[in-house]
Enzyme design. Structure first.
Site, PDB file in Angstrom:
ATOM      1  N   GLY A  33       0.433  -9.580   3.176  1.00 22.77           N
ATOM      2  CA  GLY A  33       0.982  -8.347   2.631  1.00 22.77           C
ATOM      3  C   GLY A  33       0.153  -7.172   3.117  1.00 22.77           C
ATOM      4  O   GLY A  33      -0.882  -7.346   3.767  1.00 22.77           O
ATOM      5  N   LEU A  34       0.604  -5.989   2.820  1.00 17.98           N
ATOM      6  CA  LEU A  34      -0.082  -4.773   3.262  1.00 17.98           C
ATOM      7  C   LEU A  34      -1.469  -4.649   2.628  1.00 17.98           C
ATOM      8  O   LEU A  34      -1.762  -5.278   1.612  1.00 17.98           O
ATOM      9  CB  LEU A  34       0.742  -3.544   2.893  1.00 17.98           C
ATOM     10  CG  LEU A  34       2.098  -3.376   3.578  1.00 17.98           C
ATOM     11  CD1 LEU A  34       2.860  -2.211   2.939  1.00 17.98           C
ATOM     12  CD2 LEU A  34       1.926  -3.147   5.076  1.00 17.98           C
ATOM     13  N   SER A  35      -2.308  -3.824   3.235  1.00 22.02           N
ATOM     14  CA  SER A  35      -3.594  -3.493   2.636  1.00 22.02           C
ATOM     15  C   SER A  35      -3.339  -2.826   1.290  1.00 22.02           C
ATOM     16  O   SER A  35      -2.500  -1.937   1.170  1.00 22.02           O
ATOM     17  CB  SER A  35      -4.357  -2.525   3.554  1.00 22.02           C
ATOM     18  OG  SER A  35      -5.581  -2.140   2.964  1.00 22.02           O
ATOM     19  N   GLY A  36      -4.015  -3.294   0.246  1.00 19.59           N
ATOM     20  CA  GLY A  36      -3.809  -2.738  -1.079  1.00 19.59           C
ATOM     21  C   GLY A  36      -2.672  -3.378  -1.851  1.00 19.59           C
ATOM     22  O   GLY A  36      -2.355  -2.967  -2.964  1.00 19.59           O
ATOM     23  N   GLY A  38      -2.632  -6.331  -3.107  1.00 16.38           N
ATOM     24  CA  GLY A  38      -3.120  -7.197  -4.178  1.00 16.38           C
ATOM     25  C   GLY A  38      -3.401  -8.619  -3.739  1.00 16.38           C
ATOM     26  O   GLY A  38      -3.658  -9.490  -4.572  1.00 16.38           O
ATOM     27  N   LYS A  39      -3.371  -8.866  -2.440  1.00 15.68           N
ATOM     28  CA  LYS A  39      -3.584 -10.225  -1.915  1.00 15.68           C
ATOM     29  C   LYS A  39      -4.885 -10.846  -2.415  1.00 15.68           C
ATOM     30  O   LYS A  39      -4.903 -11.946  -2.959  1.00 15.68           O
ATOM     31  CB  LYS A  39      -3.619 -10.217  -0.371  1.00 15.68           C
ATOM     32  CG  LYS A  39      -2.375  -9.741   0.306  1.00 15.68           C
ATOM     33  CD  LYS A  39      -2.514  -9.815   1.823  1.00 15.68           C
ATOM     34  CE  LYS A  39      -3.677  -9.009   2.362  1.00 15.68           C
ATOM     35  NZ  LYS A  39      -3.585  -7.551   2.073  1.00 15.68           N
ATOM     36  N   SER A  40      -5.985 -10.132  -2.199  1.00 14.17           N
ATOM     37  CA  SER A  40      -7.306 -10.678  -2.556  1.00 14.17           C
ATOM     38  C   SER A  40      -7.454 -10.846  -4.059  1.00 14.17           C
ATOM     39  O   SER A  40      -8.008 -11.849  -4.532  1.00 14.17           O
ATOM     40  CB  SER A  40      -8.418  -9.769  -2.025  1.00 14.17           C
ATOM     41  OG  SER A  40      -8.423  -9.759  -0.612  1.00 14.17           O
ATOM     42  N   SER A 107      -2.368 -10.241   8.114  1.00 13.91           N
ATOM     43  CA  SER A 107      -1.634 -11.061   9.094  1.00 13.91           C
ATOM     44  C   SER A 107      -0.234 -10.500   9.339  1.00 13.91           C
ATOM     45  O   SER A 107       0.755 -11.101   8.924  1.00 13.91           O
ATOM     46  CB  SER A 107      -1.566 -12.527   8.653  1.00 13.91           C
ATOM     47  OG  SER A 107      -1.143 -12.670   7.318  1.00 13.91           O
TER      48      SER A 107
END
Length: 201
Positions: A33-36, A38-40, A107
């Site tokens: 997903g995009l930066s920000g 919420g992936k991490s 990615s």
């Protein structure tokens, strides 16, 4: 470049034997997903829940990997491809060790994610699309990266000056806009339980 003098060495202990000892089915939980988006945050919460359940895991995070393994890479399209290739190979080793490995990487290219999927066996790659609107990601901007990208200080920034290709058929789809973190975690754990990743032996 391959080396004809390098020969694959088979292990006496198999992936299946390692997984059986851990009573789980090894796999890659690939958060994209995009930066920000919420992936991490979600990946960390899922790992914490799995640990609480007694499962054996390891989390690979984009920023952390670039401090070590991939610190020689930039953010051009070519370097992004190599970044994901290396991560895929590392994740494959974790799967072979019998672990559930979680990866949190933008990615952005579908072909790169598919390449990682093809490294492991069917059912061992679980693509999790954290679909958060660009506007929301920019509002969050936890590292101030969007602001810098808009100002032209960061070239090749996904979503601004570099494309993001959404997953075509992710195993898990999460519209992460107005739903609580606990619900995101619950959906992923439910998928793993329903598909026998957590009660395997």
């Amino acid at each position: 470049m391959s080396n004809k003098h390098v020969v694959w060495h088979d292990h006496r202990i198999t992936k299946e034997e390692r997984a059986k000892l851990k009573y789980q089915k090894p796999c890659i939980l690939w958060f994209t997903g995009l930066s920000g988006s919420g992936k991490s945050t979600i990946a960390n919460a899922v790992e914490a829940k799995l640990h609480e359940m007694g499962k054996h895991t390891y989390l690979l995070d984009g920023d952390n990997i670039r401090h070590g393994l991939n610190k020689d890479l930039g953010f051009s399209d070519t370097d992004r491809v190599e970044n994901i290739r290396r991560i895929g190979e590392v994740a494959k080793l974790f799967v072979d060790s019998g672990l559930i490995v979680l990866t949190a990487f933008i990615s952005p290219f579908q072909s790169d994610r598919d390449s990682v999927r093809n490294l492991v066996e069917e059912g061992e790659f679980i693509e999790i699309f954290i679909d958060t609107p660009l506007k929301v990601c920019e509002q969050r901007d936890p590292k101030g990266l969007y602001k810098k990208a808009r100002a032209g200080e960061i070239p090749h920034f996904t979503g601004i000056s570099s494309p993001y290709e959404p997953p075509v058929k992710p195993e898990i789809y999460i519209k992460n806009d107005k739903i609580p973190l606990e619900i995101c975690v619950e959906r992923i754990i439910d998928y793993l339980q329903t598909n026998d990743y957590l009660n395997h032996g």
